[in-house]
Design a protein around this motif. Structure first.
Motif, PDB file in Angstrom:
ATOM      1  N   LEU A  74       0.828  -1.206   0.000  1.00  0.00           N
ATOM      2  CA  LEU A  74       0.000   0.000   0.000  1.00  0.00           C
ATOM      3  C   LEU A  74       0.860   1.253   0.000  1.00  0.00           C
ATOM      4  CD1 LEU A  74      -2.528  -1.015   2.804  1.00  0.00           C
ATOM      5  CD2 LEU A  74      -2.775  -1.336   0.337  1.00  0.00           C
ATOM      6  N   ILE A  75       0.465   2.252  -0.783  1.00  0.00           N
ATOM      7  CA  ILE A  75       1.209   3.510  -0.740  1.00  0.00           C
ATOM      8  C   ILE A  75       0.956   4.225   0.585  1.00  0.00           C
ATOM      9  CG2 ILE A  75       1.488   3.756  -3.223  1.00  0.00           C
ATOM     10  CD1 ILE A  75      -0.825   5.760  -3.251  1.00  0.00           C
ATOM     11  N   GLU A  76      -0.139   3.896   1.271  1.00  0.00           N
ATOM     12  CA  GLU A  76      -0.372   4.432   2.608  1.00  0.00           C
ATOM     13  C   GLU A  76       0.741   3.995   3.555  1.00  0.00           C
ATOM     14  OE1 GLU A  76      -2.531   2.877   0.612  1.00  0.00           O
ATOM     15  OE2 GLU A  76      -4.611   3.295   1.186  1.00  0.00           O
ATOM     16  N   ALA A  77       1.101   2.721   3.472  1.00  0.00           N
ATOM     17  CA  ALA A  77       2.162   2.172   4.323  1.00  0.00           C
ATOM     18  C   ALA A  77       3.506   2.796   3.964  1.00  0.00           C
ATOM     19  CB  ALA A  77       2.226   0.656   4.180  1.00  0.00           C
ATOM     20  N   LEU A  78       3.734   3.024   2.687  1.00  0.00           N
ATOM     21  CA  LEU A  78       4.980   3.659   2.246  1.00  0.00           C
ATOM     22  C   LEU A  78       5.080   5.081   2.798  1.00  0.00           C
ATOM     23  CD1 LEU A  78       7.562   3.653   0.541  1.00  0.00           C
ATOM     24  CD2 LEU A  78       6.146   4.364  -1.412  1.00  0.00           C
ATOM     25  N   ILE A  98       3.681  13.439   4.450  1.00  0.00           N
ATOM     26  CA  ILE A  98       4.222  12.793   3.267  1.00  0.00           C
ATOM     27  C   ILE A  98       3.083  12.459   2.315  1.00  0.00           C
ATOM     28  CG2 ILE A  98       5.523  10.814   2.378  1.00  0.00           C
ATOM     29  CD1 ILE A  98       7.158  12.728   4.203  1.00  0.00           C
ATOM     30  N   THR A  99       3.261  12.819   1.055  1.00  0.00           N
ATOM     31  CA  THR A  99       2.298  12.486   0.013  1.00  0.00           C
ATOM     32  C   THR A  99       3.004  11.615  -1.013  1.00  0.00           C
ATOM     33  OG1 THR A  99       1.123  14.576   0.330  1.00  0.00           O
ATOM     34  CG2 THR A  99       0.777  13.443  -1.774  1.00  0.00           C
ATOM     35  N   VAL A 100       2.377  10.493  -1.342  1.00  0.00           N
ATOM     36  CA  VAL A 100       2.910   9.582  -2.358  1.00  0.00           C
ATOM     37  C   VAL A 100       1.903   9.515  -3.493  1.00  0.00           C
ATOM     38  CG1 VAL A 100       3.606   7.211  -2.883  1.00  0.00           C
ATOM     39  CG2 VAL A 100       4.183   8.215  -0.653  1.00  0.00           C
ATOM     40  N   ARG A 101       2.393   9.727  -4.716  1.00  0.00           N
ATOM     41  CA  ARG A 101       1.564   9.634  -5.910  1.00  0.00           C
ATOM     42  C   ARG A 101       2.012   8.441  -6.756  1.00  0.00           C
ATOM     43  NH1 ARG A 101       2.284  14.611  -4.997  1.00  0.00           N
ATOM     44  NH2 ARG A 101       4.036  14.977  -6.379  1.00  0.00           N
ATOM     45  N   LYS A 102       1.012   7.729  -7.259  1.00  0.00           N
ATOM     46  CA  LYS A 102       1.242   6.551  -8.092  1.00  0.00           C
ATOM     47  C   LYS A 102       0.516   6.788  -9.413  1.00  0.00           C
ATOM     48  CE  LYS A 102       0.714   1.542  -7.703  1.00  0.00           C
ATOM     49  NZ  LYS A 102       0.269   0.464  -6.798  1.00  0.00           N
ATOM     50  N   VAL A 116      -1.912   9.490  -1.847  1.00  0.00           N
ATOM     51  CA  VAL A 116      -2.206   9.315  -0.424  1.00  0.00           C
ATOM     52  C   VAL A 116      -1.301  10.259   0.357  1.00  0.00           C
ATOM     53  CG1 VAL A 116      -2.063   7.740   1.532  1.00  0.00           C
ATOM     54  CG2 VAL A 116      -2.923   6.923  -0.644  1.00  0.00           C
ATOM     55  N   SER A 117      -1.867  10.907   1.371  1.00  0.00           N
ATOM     56  CA  SER A 117      -1.082  11.755   2.260  1.00  0.00           C
ATOM     57  C   SER A 117      -1.217  11.247   3.689  1.00  0.00           C
ATOM     58  CB  SER A 117      -1.570  13.211   2.199  1.00  0.00           C
ATOM     59  OG  SER A 117      -1.363  13.750   0.914  1.00  0.00           O
ATOM     60  N   VAL A 118      -0.101  11.255   4.399  1.00  0.00           N
ATOM     61  CA  VAL A 118      -0.047  10.806   5.785  1.00  0.00           C
ATOM     62  C   VAL A 118       0.673  11.884   6.594  1.00  0.00           C
ATOM     63  CG1 VAL A 118       0.977   9.101   7.341  1.00  0.00           C
ATOM     64  CG2 VAL A 118      -0.046   8.369   5.201  1.00  0.00           C
ATOM     65  N   GLU A 119       0.202  12.110   7.802  1.00  0.00           N
ATOM     66  CA  GLU A 119       0.835  13.085   8.684  1.00  0.00           C
ATOM     67  C   GLU A 119       1.253  12.379   9.978  1.00  0.00           C
ATOM     68  OE1 GLU A 119      -0.095  17.700   9.144  1.00  0.00           O
ATOM     69  OE2 GLU A 119      -1.700  16.415   9.849  1.00  0.00           O
ATOM     70  N   HIS A 120       2.499  12.611  10.399  1.00  0.00           N
ATOM     71  CA  HIS A 120       3.015  11.991  11.613  1.00  0.00           C
ATOM     72  C   HIS A 120       3.693  13.057  12.462  1.00  0.00           C
ATOM     73  CE1 HIS A 120       4.678   8.867  14.170  1.00  0.00           C
ATOM     74  NE2 HIS A 120       5.840   9.461  14.090  1.00  0.00           N
ATOM     75  N   PHE A 121       3.468  12.993  13.771  1.00  0.00           N
ATOM     76  CA  PHE A 121       4.062  13.951  14.701  1.00  0.00           C
ATOM     77  C   PHE A 121       5.128  13.240  15.533  1.00  0.00           C
ATOM     78  CE2 PHE A 121      -0.033  15.563  13.562  1.00  0.00           C
ATOM     79  CZ  PHE A 121       0.144  16.926  13.459  1.00  0.00           C
ATOM     80  N   SER A 122       6.250  13.912  15.742  1.00  0.00           N
ATOM     81  CA  SER A 122       7.315  13.320  16.556  1.00  0.00           C
ATOM     82  C   SER A 122       6.866  13.265  18.013  1.00  0.00           C
ATOM     83  CB  SER A 122       8.614  14.087  16.411  1.00  0.00           C
ATOM     84  OG  SER A 122       8.465  15.391  16.912  1.00  0.00           O
TER      85      SER A 122
END
Length: 123
Positions: A74-78, A98-102, A116-122
């Motif tokens: 999954l590009i979500e996992a990437l 992070i945004t991944v385009r396929k 898909v875009s994912v946001e992560h906070f430290s």
């Protein structure tokens, strides 16, 4: 209060083999990554000092390594893997989006790309 600034890398292109189907692993395709990250580094900006900030050339290499060596279904996992790794490797990063385009997604229709875009906070 600490000043925050945002660094953005747009449209980083990599050849990789992510996807659910065997053909995607065999043939591979180009993936595009946008990385936007918030950096706590007012001192680095004030003093014009690379040591107190995040070197985006190194960030690009980290993203490239993840995209080209860690196959994901999954590009979500990437995207999540990239976001988490940036927050771990670079302590000044407080948030990574992070945004991944396929562009060659295997769908029965015409489209420019799946994204898909994912946001992560430290922590």
């Amino acid at each position: 209060m600490t000043d925050i600034y945002t660094i953005t890398l747009k449209n980083c292109a990599f050849f990789a083999r992510h996807g659910v189907y065997p053909e995607e692993e065999f043939l591979g395709q180009r993936f595009y990554v946008d990385a936007e990250f918030d950096v706590a580094g007012a001192e680095a900006a004030e003093n014009d000092d690379l040591d107190g900030t995040v070197d985006y050339g190194i960030v690009f290499k980290v993203i490239e390594e993840i995209v080209t060596t860690n196959r994901k279904l999954l590009i979500e996992a990437l995207a999540l893997t990239i976001a988490k790794e940036l927050c771990v490797r670079f302590s000044p990063i407080k948030r990574a989006r992070i945004t991944v385009r396929k562009p060659s997604a295997p769908v029965p229709g015409i489209l420019d790309y799946v994204q898909v875009s994912v946001e992560h906070f430290s922590k």
